[in-house]
Design an enzyme around this catalytic site. Structure first.
Site, PDB file in Angstrom:
ATOM      1  N   HIS A  80       2.522   7.504   3.417  1.00 53.59           N
ATOM      2  CA  HIS A  80       2.978   8.274   2.248  1.00 53.59           C
ATOM      3  C   HIS A  80       3.691   9.557   2.680  1.00 53.59           C
ATOM      4  CE1 HIS A  80      -0.542   6.134   0.038  1.00 53.59           C
ATOM      5  NE2 HIS A  80       0.454   5.325   0.290  1.00 53.59           N
ATOM      6  N   HIS A 237       4.889   1.689  -5.950  1.00 52.39           N
ATOM      7  CA  HIS A 237       4.100   2.123  -4.797  1.00 52.39           C
ATOM      8  C   HIS A 237       4.374   1.244  -3.572  1.00 52.39           C
ATOM      9  CE1 HIS A 237       1.172   4.426  -2.656  1.00 52.39           C
ATOM     10  NE2 HIS A 237       0.822   3.290  -2.088  1.00 52.39           N
ATOM     11  N   ASP A 241       5.505   2.567   0.064  1.00 53.93           N
ATOM     12  CA  ASP A 241       4.905   2.163   1.337  1.00 53.93           C
ATOM     13  C   ASP A 241       5.961   1.598   2.286  1.00 53.93           C
ATOM     14  OD1 ASP A 241       2.268   2.861   0.749  1.00 53.93           O
ATOM     15  OD2 ASP A 241       1.710   0.853   0.080  1.00 53.93           O
ATOM     16  N   HIS A 264       1.737  -3.803   4.572  1.00 53.70           N
ATOM     17  CA  HIS A 264       1.972  -3.055   5.810  1.00 53.70           C
ATOM     18  C   HIS A 264       2.205  -3.956   7.025  1.00 53.70           C
ATOM     19  CE1 HIS A 264       1.567   0.813   4.025  1.00 53.70           C
ATOM     20  NE2 HIS A 264       0.408   0.479   3.481  1.00 53.70           N
TER      21      HIS A 264
END
Ligand SMILES: [Zn+2]
Length: 285
Positions: A80, A237, A241, A264
């Site tokens: 972030h 969001h 990321d 991720h």
């Protein structure tokens, strides 16, 4: 401000709070850095103050967040802050940390955007080194797909689908600049499914998770402080990321990035492949 100059922040700024996974409170200090330094983390609480450059070669974990550097002397949940620095076009900064995990703030990049804006942005004399693609690069795994296509600006198109009655498919497509980033992506908070919370607790993760930093999906409703910030906060969001993980290229990317169900692990595997393709094409030019 010319977009073609490298930037740093104008003065040091500090932020403190618990990390979402470890629950350990840590302070960070973002300090100005010279051109070509890049974004570098420093574990200021450890002997010899080890430095961890924010580059994909130093990624050590992608479980529920992106970690850099060795276990015990690295930094967790960097995405972030990296998204905020990248989104606001900060190329160089030294991030001093006195603990193992970045503060979670409200679960979004907004506290970091406010911090960087409070510091102010300083232009440096060196040109920004954009990474541009000569041909498409794509990575597909059983989890999802990311592709980057040659383009003159950074655009991210993202689709997610969770198959949950409260959260199914969402899609968003944004061409990014600092204003668009700060308004459309930075406020989007971390989210999680209530049904997944218990196994994560048992794995020793999400010790710092609360409704102060996470939107919780189900059972029966979406639980979040002050309601959702966007109807499609979750896909935003995911884009945040992804932007943070793309920052681990180490230089700003100019490409159209299309992501389907990113996460991720996929993001970082993709950045590795992208870096290989970019480094390869630059050598052959
Ligand atoms: Zn996140």
């Amino acid at each position: 401000m010319s977009p073609a100059s490298q930037n740093t922040i104008a003065r040091p700024v500090r932020f403190r709070g618990p990390g979402v996974h470890t629950g350990i409170a840590a302070g960070l200090k973002i300090a100005p850095a010279e051109a070509e330094r890049g974004i570098v983390f420093v574990r200021a609480d450890l002997p010899d103050r080890p430095e961890i450059p924010a580059v994909v070669d130093r990624v050590s974990g992608t479980s529920r967040g992106t970690s850099l550097g060795p276990e015990g002397a690295g930094v967790k949940t960097v995405e972030h802050l990296l998204a905020a620095l990248s989104g606001l076009e900060i190329d160089n900064a030294v991030i001093g940390m006195d603990g193992p995990e970045l503060p979670m703030g409200d679960g979004s990049a907004r506290p970091f955007v406010e911090l960087i804006r409070e510091a102010g942005i300083r232009r440096l004399a060196s040109p920004r080194r954009f990474r541009r693609l000569g041909r498409p690069v794509a990575l597909e795994t059983p989890d999802g797909l990311i592709a980057a296509l040659p383009a003159g600006r950074l655009r991210i198109a993202c689709a997610v689908a969770f198959g949950d009655p409260l959260l199914d498919a969402q899609y968003r497509d944004l061409t990014l600049d600092p204003e668009v980033f700060a308004r459309e992506l930075a406020p989007a908070r971390t989210f999680g499914f209530y049904r997944e919370a218990l196994p994560l607790f048992r794995q020793g993760l999400i010790k710092g998770t609360s409704l102060d930093n996470t939107v919780v999906i189900g059972p029966g409703a979406v639980y979040s402080r002050g309601g959702l910030r966007f109807p499609d906060e979750c896909v935003r969001h995911k884009m945040l990321d992804l932007l943070g993980d793309l920052a681990l290229l180490g230089s700003p990317l100019r490409a159209t990035v299309v992501a389907i169900k990113p996460g991720h692990r996929l993001n970082i595997d993709f950045v590795r492949k992208l870096k290989e393709a970019l480094d390869g094409s630059e050598q052959s030019n």
